[in-house]
Design a protein around this motif. Structure first.
Motif: not given
Length: 224
Positions: A201, A206, A203, A213-214, A217-218, A210-211
């Motif tokens: 990831v 981002l 950043s 949320e990423r 999600q993972l 946003e980071t």
């Protein structure tokens, strides 16, 4: 079927935001966040307090038997204690920043802290961040994330964090970050690596949210 709470290994270079982001992710998911970097900083702080030269491996190793470390979760993050003293703020000093890579490269220090970190992660539902979590501390973690960013982006973030506490230029911070990268990636004991199975990831482009949320999600995708 309820999802299984997993062990998450987050690795990456200095200033990538591992701690601040992992902290928020853990709180949102109800996970326990373990800042392994704070543990190395705590040992470094104790070494400096005793006037021990960070390169004196024998003296550093001897000091370990006198140390009791504790991370106590709070609503916002956690409090770090060394032998009962609150050192949460003290371990973020520039003096500790400059010496922590040397302390972290000592084999006895790594063995001392890795044993504690593994014990904390045995029941799952934890996020550990550091530089050798996926490769050494939790090689069987269900999810491994490598959080990174450019040197310029990392230096600017670190400067913004410290400029109100210490007088230091952005260029000096950048030089410190680059030196830390060099030491972390080339040290003999457990160097910083991005293991093949890690999800990278970056950043740079981002926002903080946003980071977060990423990563959420993972983790939710990886939960079974």
């Amino acid at each position: 079927m309820s999802k299984q709470r997993i062990a998450v290994a987050v690795d990456g270079p200095a200033g990538a935001g591992k701690s601040s982001i992992s902290k928020v992710v853990a709180k949102k998911l109800g996970y326990l966040y373990i800042d392994t970097g704070a543990m190395y900083r705590a040992v470094t702080w104790a070494v400096l307090q005793k006037g021990i030269t960070p390169t004196d491996e024998a003296a550093v190793t001897a000091l370990l038997s006198t140390l009791t470390l504790r991370l106590e979760p709070t609503d916002e993050a956690f409090t770090v204690f060394v032998n009962g003293d609150d050192v949460t703020e003290a371990i973020r000093s520039q003096a500790v920043n400059q010496a922590v890579s040397q302390i972290a490269s000592i084999k006895a220090v790594r063995q001392f802290l890795v044993a504690q970190q593994r014990a904390m992660a045995t029941s799952g539902g934890v996020i550990l961040d550091g530089r050798d979590i996926g490769s050494v501390v939790l090689p069987k973690a269900e999810l491994k994330i490598y959080l990174t960013a450019s040197v310029d982006a990392r230096a600017k973030r670190r400067w913004l964090e410290t400029k109100d506490k210490e007088t230091i230029s952005l260029e000096d911070i950048k030089a410190s970050v680059m030196a830390r990268d060099e030491m972390d990636t080339n040290r003999k004991e457990s160097p910083l690596v991005c293991v093949p199975e890690a999800i990278v990831v970056n950043s740079d482009n981002l926002t903080f949210d946003e980071t977060v949320e990423r990563m959420i999600q993972l983790i939710t995708d990886a939960e079974k």
